[in-house]
Design a protein around this motif. Structure first.
Motif, PDB file in Angstrom:
ATOM      1  N   GLN A   1      73.996  31.295  64.301  1.00 25.29           N
ATOM      2  CA  GLN A   1      73.569  29.763  64.398  1.00 25.29           C
ATOM      3  C   GLN A   1      72.080  29.707  63.734  1.00 25.29           C
ATOM      4  O   GLN A   1      71.612  28.446  63.255  1.00 25.29           O
ATOM      5  CB  GLN A   1      73.447  29.020  65.756  1.00 25.29           C
ATOM      6  N   THR A   2      71.305  30.629  63.786  1.00 28.24           N
ATOM      7  CA  THR A   2      69.876  30.498  63.403  1.00 28.24           C
ATOM      8  C   THR A   2      69.910  30.421  61.986  1.00 28.24           C
ATOM      9  O   THR A   2      69.030  29.535  61.373  1.00 28.24           O
ATOM     10  CB  THR A   2      69.150  31.908  63.835  1.00 28.24           C
ATOM     11  N   PRO A   3      70.286  31.239  61.053  1.00 33.79           N
ATOM     12  CA  PRO A   3      70.448  31.089  59.527  1.00 33.79           C
ATOM     13  C   PRO A   3      71.028  29.781  59.327  1.00 33.79           C
ATOM     14  O   PRO A   3      70.973  29.021  58.380  1.00 33.79           O
ATOM     15  CB  PRO A   3      71.037  32.501  58.949  1.00 33.79           C
TER      16      PRO A   3
ATOM     17  N   ASN B   1      70.862  24.004  57.235  1.00 36.03           N
ATOM     18  CA  ASN B   1      70.951  22.390  57.591  1.00 36.03           C
ATOM     19  C   ASN B   1      69.516  21.858  57.404  1.00 36.03           C
ATOM     20  O   ASN B   1      69.575  20.624  56.731  1.00 36.03           O
ATOM     21  CB  ASN B   1      71.258  22.316  58.979  1.00 36.03           C
ATOM     22  N   ILE B   2      68.479  22.432  57.651  1.00 33.43           N
ATOM     23  CA  ILE B   2      67.148  21.940  57.549  1.00 33.43           C
ATOM     24  C   ILE B   2      66.930  21.738  56.222  1.00 33.43           C
ATOM     25  O   ILE B   2      66.412  20.799  55.584  1.00 33.43           O
ATOM     26  CB  ILE B   2      66.008  22.694  58.283  1.00 33.43           C
ATOM     27  N   LEU B   3      67.027  22.706  55.127  1.00 32.79           N
ATOM     28  CA  LEU B   3      66.724  22.615  53.801  1.00 32.79           C
ATOM     29  C   LEU B   3      67.489  21.525  53.275  1.00 32.79           C
ATOM     30  O   LEU B   3      67.161  20.847  52.225  1.00 32.79           O
ATOM     31  CB  LEU B   3      66.962  24.052  53.153  1.00 32.79           C
TER      32      LEU B   3
ATOM     33  N   SER C   1      77.613  25.611  49.858  1.00 32.30           N
ATOM     34  CA  SER C   1      77.444  26.690  49.308  1.00 32.30           C
ATOM     35  C   SER C   1      76.609  27.872  50.148  1.00 32.30           C
ATOM     36  O   SER C   1      77.047  28.982  50.023  1.00 32.30           O
ATOM     37  CB  SER C   1      77.071  26.363  47.832  1.00 32.30           C
ATOM     38  N   LEU C   2      75.544  27.392  50.609  1.00 30.86           N
ATOM     39  CA  LEU C   2      74.779  28.077  51.363  1.00 30.86           C
ATOM     40  C   LEU C   2      75.397  28.610  52.580  1.00 30.86           C
ATOM     41  O   LEU C   2      75.255  30.030  53.047  1.00 30.86           O
ATOM     42  CB  LEU C   2      73.403  27.553  51.685  1.00 30.86           C
ATOM     43  N   SER C   3      76.396  27.813  53.141  1.00 32.64           N
ATOM     44  CA  SER C   3      77.121  28.402  54.309  1.00 32.64           C
ATOM     45  C   SER C   3      78.051  29.499  53.975  1.00 32.64           C
ATOM     46  O   SER C   3      78.222  30.542  54.827  1.00 32.64           O
ATOM     47  CB  SER C   3      77.727  27.340  55.016  1.00 32.64           C
TER      48      SER C   3
END
Length: 493
Positions: A381-383, A388-390, A424-426
């Motif tokens: 959940q941390t990454p 999500n913030i970015l 994409s990042l997920s």
């Protein structure tokens, strides 16, 4: 085998419940749009966007934390720890929700003055603020029922909540027959606040009765507040920032449309058409996958604790394939039949161009939901919070740049950018965490080509909405079966 049957049963229960609730929700949206018009829908959606920040502050990460902690304690043979986890999650939620309630209640005058151009008073937002503590307690208890695989109880609470909300709102709108946007919004929020209270009380009674079913165990509790906060805070912090930025985004849309040259009323109406009328249609079919998303977390968390990496990879593969084949089919139907769907649902085809433009986005939307659930189950959940913030911050930048220039299409572009970046990042995070690598050509390219052919043939051969959709989906499944993308094992696992 017993566990697999339980998972299948819970999936069917959640799928049926989700489908029913979303059907009712879309029907309610149609009722509201007919009652108050696109401008009224826009004001109500803007009100709910502001309220969503308070909801996030009160509940962010709470349901996930409760599910993860209870599942972890039961795997370790500590029912006492599971009970302690629920109590501590409730205390955390109560503390956060009271802070959110005070902030939203006393900040309502300033918020409505800044965001609503005097169209509503602070009262509707203050009514909603009072429901936050009940919502937080319900989230913690629902997480417990997900962990113990008795989702029928939390599902019944969702149904109760939805029907109380709708019933109260419709009665007030009918009996009071309010004239104007604010009285109508007040009727809607009173129904919403009352539904949260009823749902919380109902879940609490079910939880007290369910405690008798917990097995005996002698293992000591490891449900410490530190462990709970280690799960809840990263998710909560990320969700809070993302919700705050999302609220800013929603407020920016009508303001940006005004800078583009639209009047205040037309800007809010266009925002309401996209946010309150198109998005529910896009999200409706995901009810068929939403059950997997919520049930995945305890299943993957349990396998992650036990170190069963091979089984996790197998589960991810089945989830990926199902999600991609399903979402490609949905995207094709929404794109091809946008005009007919808009007219049948809203008796208005003005939302059809927006629906057609956003239809391809559902592939990434649905897949991203599943990937997020997998990562949360694997303690990532941390990454995920950082992603999500970015995405939230960059989407605000894009809105600021493109809304005054492109108008409503700048908003649509921002939606595409946000979803594609986040998804994409997920996916990249998932691939770095596991050994799983999807065969994109077989699971995405071939289904997309098959769906394009099915839509083309269905559109030409079968007139009418229902017959066309049924033929198109049947032809799509037939092509997938012929290409080996759907097998008997997929149909009868």
């Amino acid at each position: 085998m017993k566990k697999a049957r339980a998972f299948l049963l819970n999936t069917m229960i959640l799928t049926g419940t989700s489908l029913l609730l979303r059907t009712v929700g879309v029907t309610f949206t149609v009722y509201i749009s007919n009652k108050v018009g696109a401008e009224g829908v826009g004001v109500y959606q803007l009100l709910m966007a502001v309220y969503a920040f308070g909801v996030t502050m009160a509940t962010a990460g709470l349901g996930l934390t409760s599910t993860r902690m209870v599942a972890d304690q039961l795997v370790r043979g500590s029912p006492r720890g599971a009970r302690a986890a629920v109590i501590r999650c409730c205390l955390c939620g109560l503390s956060a929700s009271l802070a959110a309630c005070i902030l939203l209640f006393f900040g309502a005058p300033a918020i409505t003055t800044a965001c609503f151009h005097g169209k509503i008073s602070p009262l509707p937002l203050q009514v909603l603020a009072l429901s936050l503590p009940f919502m937080a307690l319900a989230a913690a208890i629902s997480g417990y029922f997900t962990a113990v695989r008795r989702v029928v109880k939390s599902a019944s609470a969702q149904m109760l909540e939805q029907f109380v909300h709708m019933g109260t709102a419709i009665l007030l709108l009918t009996w009071v027959a309010p004239a104007g946007i604010e009285p109508a919004c007040l009727c809607l929020v009173i129904g919403g606040a009352l539904s949260e209270v009823c749902s919380c009380l109902y879940l609490f009674v079910l939880y007290r009765l369910d405690l008798r079913r917990l097995p005996d165990g002698s293992a000591p509790s490891s449900a410490t507040m530190g462990r709970i906060l280690s799960i809840c805070l990263p998710v909560g912090f990320s969700s809070l920032i993302r919700s705050g930025v999302n609220t800013i985004k929603q407020v920016m849309v009508p303001l940006g449309l005004e800078k583009h040259g639209l009047s205040c009323d037309l800007a809010i109406a266009q925002y309401g058409a996209v946010r309150g009328m198109v998005m529910p249609i896009l999200q409706f079919p995901s009810a068929l996958l939403a059950s997997f998303s919520s049930l995945l977390i305890p299943e993957i968390a349990e396998n992650h604790v036990q170190g069963r990496k091979g089984h996790i990879d197998y589960m991810i593969g089945r989830i990926f394939k199902t999600s991609l084949l399903f979402s490609v089919g949905v995207a094709g139907i929404l794109y091809t039949y946008a005009d007919e769907l808009s007219f049948v649902i809203y008796q208005d085809i003005s939302v059809a161009p927006f629906l057609r433009l956003l239809a391809p986005l559902v592939v990434m939307m649905y897949l991203d939901d599943m990937v997020d659930a997998i990562l949360k189950g694997m303690d990532r959940q941390t990454p995920l919070a950082g992603i999500n913030i970015l995405e939230s911050v960059l989407s605000v930048v894009f809105l600021q740049l493109f809304l005054p220039w492109l108008g409503i299409y700048g908003y649509l572009f921002s939606l595409f950018f946000s979803e594609l970046l986040n998804g994409s990042l997920s996916l990249l995070c998932l691939f770095r965490t596991t050994r799983f690598r999807p065969p994109w050509f077989r699971w995405l390219a071939l289904p997309a080509l098959s769906m394009a052919l099915a839509c083309l043939v269905g559109r030409r051969l079968v007139p009418g909405l229902a017959g066309g959709i049924l033929f198109t989906l049947s032809f799509y499944l037939l092509l997938l079966y012929a290409l080996g993308q759907v097998t008997r094992r997929d149909l009868c696992p």
